[in-house]
Design a protein around this motif. Structure first.
Motif, PDB file in Angstrom:
ATOM      1  N   PHE A 115       0.842  -1.194   0.000  1.00 35.27           N
ATOM      2  CA  PHE A 115       0.000   0.000   0.000  1.00 35.27           C
ATOM      3  C   PHE A 115       0.883   1.252   0.000  1.00 35.27           C
ATOM      4  O   PHE A 115       0.639   2.211  -0.750  1.00 35.27           O
ATOM      5  CB  PHE A 115      -0.913   0.026   1.226  1.00 35.27           C
ATOM      6  N   TYR A 116       1.899   1.251   0.867  1.00 42.36           N
ATOM      7  CA  TYR A 116       2.819   2.383   0.968  1.00 42.36           C
ATOM      8  C   TYR A 116       3.441   2.695  -0.394  1.00 42.36           C
ATOM      9  O   TYR A 116       3.468   3.845  -0.841  1.00 42.36           O
ATOM     10  CB  TYR A 116       3.915   2.051   1.984  1.00 42.36           C
ATOM     11  N   ARG A 117       3.932   1.663  -1.067  1.00 45.24           N
ATOM     12  CA  ARG A 117       4.609   1.841  -2.349  1.00 45.24           C
ATOM     13  C   ARG A 117       3.648   2.336  -3.425  1.00 45.24           C
ATOM     14  O   ARG A 117       4.019   3.177  -4.251  1.00 45.24           O
ATOM     15  CB  ARG A 117       5.262   0.539  -2.773  1.00 45.24           C
ATOM     16  N   VAL A 118       2.406   1.847  -3.405  1.00 45.74           N
ATOM     17  CA  VAL A 118       1.419   2.314  -4.386  1.00 45.74           C
ATOM     18  C   VAL A 118       1.142   3.798  -4.209  1.00 45.74           C
ATOM     19  O   VAL A 118       1.124   4.573  -5.170  1.00 45.74           O
ATOM     20  CB  VAL A 118       0.101   1.510  -4.261  1.00 45.74           C
ATOM     21  N   ILE A 119       0.919   4.196  -2.967  1.00 49.07           N
ATOM     22  CA  ILE A 119       0.654   5.614  -2.677  1.00 49.07           C
ATOM     23  C   ILE A 119       1.802   6.491  -3.163  1.00 49.07           C
ATOM     24  O   ILE A 119       1.598   7.513  -3.837  1.00 49.07           O
ATOM     25  CB  ILE A 119       0.440   5.826  -1.162  1.00 49.07           C
ATOM     26  N   LYS A 120       3.026   6.089  -2.844  1.00 43.85           N
ATOM     27  CA  LYS A 120       4.200   6.870  -3.215  1.00 43.85           C
ATOM     28  C   LYS A 120       4.392   6.933  -4.733  1.00 43.85           C
ATOM     29  O   LYS A 120       4.773   7.977  -5.281  1.00 43.85           O
ATOM     30  CB  LYS A 120       5.454   6.295  -2.542  1.00 43.85           C
ATOM     31  N   GLU A 121       4.155   5.821  -5.428  1.00 47.34           N
ATOM     32  CA  GLU A 121       4.323   5.780  -6.884  1.00 47.34           C
ATOM     33  C   GLU A 121       3.310   6.684  -7.581  1.00 47.34           C
ATOM     34  O   GLU A 121       3.653   7.398  -8.530  1.00 47.34           O
ATOM     35  CB  GLU A 121       4.193   4.347  -7.404  1.00 47.34           C
ATOM     36  N   ILE A 122       2.063   6.659  -7.124  1.00 50.00           N
ATOM     37  CA  ILE A 122       1.043   7.523  -7.723  1.00 50.00           C
ATOM     38  C   ILE A 122       1.405   8.986  -7.528  1.00 50.00           C
ATOM     39  O   ILE A 122       1.347   9.801  -8.464  1.00 50.00           O
ATOM     40  CB  ILE A 122      -0.346   7.227  -7.123  1.00 50.00           C
ATOM     41  N   ASN A 142       0.129  -2.235  14.867  1.00 46.41           N
ATOM     42  CA  ASN A 142       0.550  -0.840  14.927  1.00 46.41           C
ATOM     43  C   ASN A 142       1.622  -0.504  13.893  1.00 46.41           C
ATOM     44  O   ASN A 142       1.611   0.581  13.310  1.00 46.41           O
ATOM     45  CB  ASN A 142       1.069  -0.499  16.329  1.00 46.41           C
ATOM     46  N   ALA A 143       2.552  -1.427  13.678  1.00 44.07           N
ATOM     47  CA  ALA A 143       3.610  -1.177  12.700  1.00 44.07           C
ATOM     48  C   ALA A 143       3.028  -1.015  11.305  1.00 44.07           C
ATOM     49  O   ALA A 143       3.440  -0.118  10.547  1.00 44.07           O
ATOM     50  CB  ALA A 143       4.620  -2.330  12.723  1.00 44.07           C
ATOM     51  N   SER A 144       2.057  -1.843  10.950  1.00 42.33           N
ATOM     52  CA  SER A 144       1.414  -1.748   9.640  1.00 42.33           C
ATOM     53  C   SER A 144       0.635  -0.442   9.498  1.00 42.33           C
ATOM     54  O   SER A 144       0.692   0.230   8.459  1.00 42.33           O
ATOM     55  CB  SER A 144       0.474  -2.936   9.423  1.00 42.33           C
ATOM     56  N   LEU A 145      -0.079  -0.066  10.543  1.00 43.41           N
ATOM     57  CA  LEU A 145      -0.861   1.172  10.494  1.00 43.41           C
ATOM     58  C   LEU A 145       0.051   2.398  10.403  1.00 43.41           C
ATOM     59  O   LEU A 145      -0.272   3.372   9.714  1.00 43.41           O
ATOM     60  CB  LEU A 145      -1.765   1.267  11.724  1.00 43.41           C
ATOM     61  N   ARG A 146       1.203   2.335  11.062  1.00 43.58           N
ATOM     62  CA  ARG A 146       2.156   3.437  10.961  1.00 43.58           C
ATOM     63  C   ARG A 146       2.714   3.561   9.543  1.00 43.58           C
ATOM     64  O   ARG A 146       2.940   4.671   9.044  1.00 43.58           O
ATOM     65  CB  ARG A 146       3.303   3.241  11.956  1.00 43.58           C
ATOM     66  N   ILE A 147       2.936   2.429   8.895  1.00 39.93           N
ATOM     67  CA  ILE A 147       3.430   2.441   7.512  1.00 39.93           C
ATOM     68  C   ILE A 147       2.433   3.174   6.608  1.00 39.93           C
ATOM     69  O   ILE A 147       2.818   4.012   5.779  1.00 39.93           O
ATOM     70  CB  ILE A 147       3.655   1.000   7.003  1.00 39.93           C
ATOM     71  N   ILE A 148       1.149   2.871   6.772  1.00 40.12           N
ATOM     72  CA  ILE A 148       0.118   3.531   5.974  1.00 40.12           C
ATOM     73  C   ILE A 148       0.081   5.026   6.284  1.00 40.12           C
ATOM     74  O   ILE A 148       0.015   5.866   5.379  1.00 40.12           O
ATOM     75  CB  ILE A 148      -1.271   2.910   6.241  1.00 40.12           C
ATOM     76  N   ALA A 149       0.122   5.361   7.563  1.00 42.02           N
ATOM     77  CA  ALA A 149       0.069   6.770   7.963  1.00 42.02           C
ATOM     78  C   ALA A 149       1.258   7.552   7.425  1.00 42.02           C
ATOM     79  O   ALA A 149       1.128   8.706   7.003  1.00 42.02           O
ATOM     80  CB  ALA A 149       0.003   6.881   9.486  1.00 42.02           C
ATOM     81  N   GLU A 150       2.435   6.923   7.415  1.00 42.94           N
ATOM     82  CA  GLU A 150       3.640   7.584   6.916  1.00 42.94           C
ATOM     83  C   GLU A 150       3.604   7.783   5.401  1.00 42.94           C
ATOM     84  O   GLU A 150       4.211   8.714   4.874  1.00 42.94           O
ATOM     85  CB  GLU A 150       4.876   6.767   7.307  1.00 42.94           C
ATOM     86  N   ALA A 151       2.872   6.914   4.695  1.00 40.53           N
ATOM     87  CA  ALA A 151       2.730   7.077   3.245  1.00 40.53           C
ATOM     88  C   ALA A 151       1.868   8.288   2.924  1.00 40.53           C
ATOM     89  O   ALA A 151       1.953   8.836   1.820  1.00 40.53           O
ATOM     90  CB  ALA A 151       2.115   5.827   2.638  1.00 40.53           C
ATOM     91  N   ILE A 186      -5.090   5.609  13.007  1.00 40.69           N
ATOM     92  CA  ILE A 186      -4.599   6.332  11.827  1.00 40.69           C
ATOM     93  C   ILE A 186      -4.629   7.832  12.096  1.00 40.69           C
ATOM     94  O   ILE A 186      -3.678   8.554  11.771  1.00 40.69           O
ATOM     95  CB  ILE A 186      -5.445   5.983  10.582  1.00 40.69           C
ATOM     96  N   LYS A 187      -5.689   8.312  12.701  1.00 41.84           N
ATOM     97  CA  LYS A 187      -5.781   9.728  13.081  1.00 41.84           C
ATOM     98  C   LYS A 187      -4.688  10.112  14.069  1.00 41.84           C
ATOM     99  O   LYS A 187      -4.108  11.195  13.990  1.00 41.84           O
ATOM    100  CB  LYS A 187      -7.154  10.015  13.698  1.00 41.84           C
ATOM    101  N   LYS A 188      -4.409   9.202  14.995  1.00 39.02           N
ATOM    102  CA  LYS A 188      -3.378   9.467  15.996  1.00 39.02           C
ATOM    103  C   LYS A 188      -2.002   9.544  15.342  1.00 39.02           C
ATOM    104  O   LYS A 188      -1.189  10.413  15.678  1.00 39.02           O
ATOM    105  CB  LYS A 188      -3.404   8.366  17.056  1.00 39.02           C
ATOM    106  N   PHE A 189      -1.735   8.640  14.395  1.00 37.26           N
ATOM    107  CA  PHE A 189      -0.427   8.592  13.755  1.00 37.26           C
ATOM    108  C   PHE A 189      -0.223   9.721  12.744  1.00 37.26           C
ATOM    109  O   PHE A 189       0.901  10.158  12.509  1.00 37.26           O
ATOM    110  CB  PHE A 189      -0.220   7.242  13.059  1.00 37.26           C
ATOM    111  N   ASN A 190      -1.322  10.190  12.124  1.00 35.37           N
ATOM    112  CA  ASN A 190      -1.231  11.298  11.170  1.00 35.37           C
ATOM    113  C   ASN A 190      -2.583  12.002  11.134  1.00 35.37           C
ATOM    114  O   ASN A 190      -3.492  11.596  10.404  1.00 35.37           O
ATOM    115  CB  ASN A 190      -0.848  10.797   9.783  1.00 35.37           C
TER     116      ASN A 190
END
Length: 264
Positions: A115-122, A142-151, A186-190
């Motif tokens: 998901f992270y890579r797709v967001i960044k590529e678009i 939590n690690a997975s949700l942080r990855i999404i939030a960071e994207a 997700i709101k908490k992380f971003n």
């Protein structure tokens, strides 16, 4: 309940899928939830060059009774998907890209990195494209949700799908409160990401239960709510109990807006 009421009927041309869209999806080796979930609106959306891309394969590891997506042993992750989806978005002139996936409980991160890579590529090919992701719950990792939030997708969507009392019949491997926590985290992380969720109606839920779901989503900080009529994909899936009238949807919309949702 098989006969559609008049307000749900579509003209036949809307059901035809434009061959150029099929050719493009084959060219880039992409899946869409439009096809996999047997969406009745596929012709209308594809004719306007709209599609919801589905990553991480076509086979889901969960067994929701409302969903037509294939269930079973998942396939290996296609590492070329992020670049292919980004190129397809450019070719189609998509301004609002929606990316979803099957649930991949077999993967340590649930597929979050893809998901992270797709967001960044678009965003790399066109940073003005609005990117909305519709994700599974990642088992609340939590690690997975942080990855999404960071994207930093513009919109993070995770559907609760139905009211809690129907989960054992509709989503036996999911958990309503867990889904609420996912949206909240997700709101908490971003805090700059808009959060979104959706429910299907017409499955036997009560009006007060829909109201309760709305309240729970607002308490979780959810910004956007979608409410849609459930349609049974095949006779093997959970049956439709009721077709709600447009007037009831208007009432639900007004109710939700009064609760503070930004868009309904």
């Amino acid at each position: 309940m098989t006969k559609f009421p008049e307000w749900l009927r579509l003209k036949l041309p809307d059901k035809k899928v434009p061959p150029e869209m099929i050719a493009l999806l084959k060219e880039f080796n992409l899946n869409t939830v439009c096809q996999s979930a047997r969406c009745p609106n596929i012709g209308k959306c594809f004719s306007h060059k709209r599609a919801t891309f589905m990553i991480l394969g076509e086979i889901c590891t969960r067994h929701c009774s409302f969903c037509a997506v294939k269930k079973g042993a998942p396939v290996p992750v296609n590492d070329e998907e992020p670049e292919s989806i980004a190129k397809a978005c450019v070719k189609l002139g998509i301004q609002h890209a929606v990316i979803t996936s099957v649930t991949r409980d077999d993967l340590p991160d649930g597929g979050a990195l893809l998901f992270y890579r797709v967001i960044k590529e678009i965003k790399k090919l066109n940073n003005k494209t609005i990117v909305e992701v519709l994700t599974p719950d990642f088992k609340e990792n939590n690690a997975s949700l942080r990855i999404i939030a960071e994207a930093f997708p513009d919109i993070f969507n995770h559907n609760v799908e139905t009211v809690p009392s129907l989960y054992e019949y509709i989503r036996p491997e999911a958990d309503f409160k867990r889904s609420l926590r996912v949206l909240k985290k997700i709101k908490k992380f971003n805090s700059k990401i808009f959060t979104k969720s959706g429910i299907m109606v017409g499955m036997g839920e009560k009006e007060e239960e829909v109201y309760g779901v709305m309240m729970d989503l607002r308490k979780a900080g959810c910004d956007i709510l979608t409410i849609g009529q459930y349609l049974q994909p095949t006779t093997a899936h959970f049956p439709v109990k009721e077709y709600l009238t447009p007037e009831i949807f208007c009432e639900y919309k007004e109710m939700a807006l009064n609760m503070g949702f930004k868009y309904v």
